[in-house]
Design a protein around this motif. Sequence first.
Motif, PDB file in Angstrom:
ATOM      1  N   UNK A   1      84.860  90.003  29.897  1.00 34.96           N
ATOM      2  CA  UNK A   1      83.642  89.187  29.673  1.00 34.96           C
ATOM      3  C   UNK A   1      83.971  87.986  28.795  1.00 34.96           C
ATOM      4  N   UNK A   2      84.773  88.225  27.752  1.00 37.09           N
ATOM      5  CA  UNK A   2      85.162  87.147  26.850  1.00 37.09           C
ATOM      6  C   UNK A   2      85.954  86.051  27.581  1.00 37.09           C
ATOM      7  N   UNK A   3      86.840  86.530  28.513  1.00 37.89           N
ATOM      8  CA  UNK A   3      87.628  85.568  29.299  1.00 37.89           C
ATOM      9  C   UNK A   3      86.691  84.717  30.177  1.00 37.89           C
ATOM     10  N   UNK A   4      85.694  85.402  30.786  1.00 35.02           N
ATOM     11  CA  UNK A   4      84.746  84.691  31.638  1.00 35.02           C
ATOM     12  C   UNK A   4      83.928  83.666  30.813  1.00 35.02           C
ATOM     13  N   UNK A   5      83.553  84.109  29.599  1.00 38.30           N
ATOM     14  CA  UNK A   5      82.790  83.227  28.711  1.00 38.30           C
ATOM     15  C   UNK A   5      83.609  81.990  28.353  1.00 38.30           C
ATOM     16  N   UNK A   6      84.907  82.229  28.005  1.00 34.53           N
ATOM     17  CA  UNK A   6      85.784  81.105  27.657  1.00 34.53           C
ATOM     18  C   UNK A   6      85.942  80.145  28.854  1.00 34.53           C
ATOM     19  N   UNK A   7      86.064  80.733  30.043  1.00 33.81           N
ATOM     20  CA  UNK A   7      86.246  79.921  31.248  1.00 33.81           C
ATOM     21  C   UNK A   7      84.994  79.066  31.508  1.00 33.81           C
ATOM     22  N   UNK A   8      83.839  79.745  31.406  1.00 25.20           N
ATOM     23  CA  UNK A   8      82.575  79.049  31.625  1.00 25.20           C
ATOM     24  C   UNK A   8      82.396  77.930  30.588  1.00 25.20           C
ATOM     25  N   UNK A   9      82.733  78.279  29.304  1.00 29.90           N
ATOM     26  CA  UNK A   9      82.590  77.290  28.235  1.00 29.90           C
ATOM     27  C   UNK A   9      83.512  76.083  28.496  1.00 29.90           C
ATOM     28  N   UNK A  10      84.753  76.404  28.925  1.00 33.31           N
ATOM     29  CA  UNK A  10      85.722  75.345  29.195  1.00 33.31           C
ATOM     30  C   UNK A  10      85.231  74.451  30.345  1.00 33.31           C
ATOM     31  N   UNK A  11      84.695  75.156  31.383  1.00 33.06           N
ATOM     32  CA  UNK A  11      84.151  74.396  32.523  1.00 33.06           C
ATOM     33  C   UNK A  11      82.990  73.506  32.064  1.00 33.06           C
ATOM     34  N   UNK A  12      82.160  74.082  31.203  1.00 31.37           N
ATOM     35  CA  UNK A  12      81.002  73.339  30.708  1.00 31.37           C
ATOM     36  C   UNK A  12      81.446  72.133  29.888  1.00 31.37           C
TER      37      UNK A  12
ATOM     38  N   UNK B   1      88.214  96.949  28.059  1.00 32.87           N
ATOM     39  CA  UNK B   1      88.644  96.065  29.155  1.00 32.87           C
ATOM     40  C   UNK B   1      87.473  95.204  29.625  1.00 32.87           C
ATOM     41  N   UNK B   2      86.329  95.862  29.712  1.00 32.23           N
ATOM     42  CA  UNK B   2      85.134  95.114  30.167  1.00 32.23           C
ATOM     43  C   UNK B   2      84.817  93.995  29.187  1.00 32.23           C
ATOM     44  N   UNK B   3      84.894  94.331  27.871  1.00 33.75           N
ATOM     45  CA  UNK B   3      84.592  93.339  26.831  1.00 33.75           C
ATOM     46  C   UNK B   3      85.584  92.185  26.893  1.00 33.75           C
ATOM     47  N   UNK B   4      86.851  92.539  27.113  1.00 32.43           N
ATOM     48  CA  UNK B   4      87.897  91.513  27.175  1.00 32.43           C
ATOM     49  C   UNK B   4      87.675  90.591  28.373  1.00 32.43           C
TER      50      UNK B   4
END
Length: 231
Positions: A10-21, A5-8
Amino acid sequence: MNDADVSKQIQQMVRFIRQEAEEKANEISVSAEEEFNIEKLQIFEADKKKIKQEYDRKAKQVDVRKKIEYSMQLNASRIKVLQAQDDIVNSMKEAAGKDLLRVSDDNKAYKKLIKDLIVLSLMRLKEPAVLLRCREVDKKVVESVLEEAKKAYADKASASVPKVTIDDRVFLPPPPKGGDSHEPFCSGGVVLASQDGKIVCENTLDARLDVVFRQKLPEIRKRLLGQTSAS
């Protein structure tokens, strides 16, 4: 929360950050392109304005040069026209002057002319005593008509017969020698003066020709201009 769950998450947060970027990067890119286009347009307009100003400046210079050249050509043309007119007028006067030289060839007509010139001079002076000068070649002619001229003046002016002394020491210049001689000459006529020399009446043929030409010059020029326009 397990590791999956933690890994999932984190991946969602990474995708969100990447999308924001990516969105931010796109915004920056679009903004930068807009600023670039605006600046490019401003530079283009500024350069275009400079080019137009330079063109207008050079166009004005060319226009001024054209006007100056036209004015110079016009003035040159006017000077040529005036010079041509002067040449014609001078040639007319020279031709008239040559005709005057033949006046004294007719002795009878010249004697009458000399008499009339003496009378006219006496009428202008209205002096009781005058000094008369003539060409040396005309002295006998003057002597032959002098008494008659004095009486004619006295009758016309209702005055006493004047005393007219012919100058035996100083004569008017002789007839022209011809050719390109620049020596003084006289075509005929007389000069009368009061005894004190303060009043002089020049009635030579050359002097009368000068007077007539001065008086008729505007008319002569007008006719010349009329002929020029008509042609």
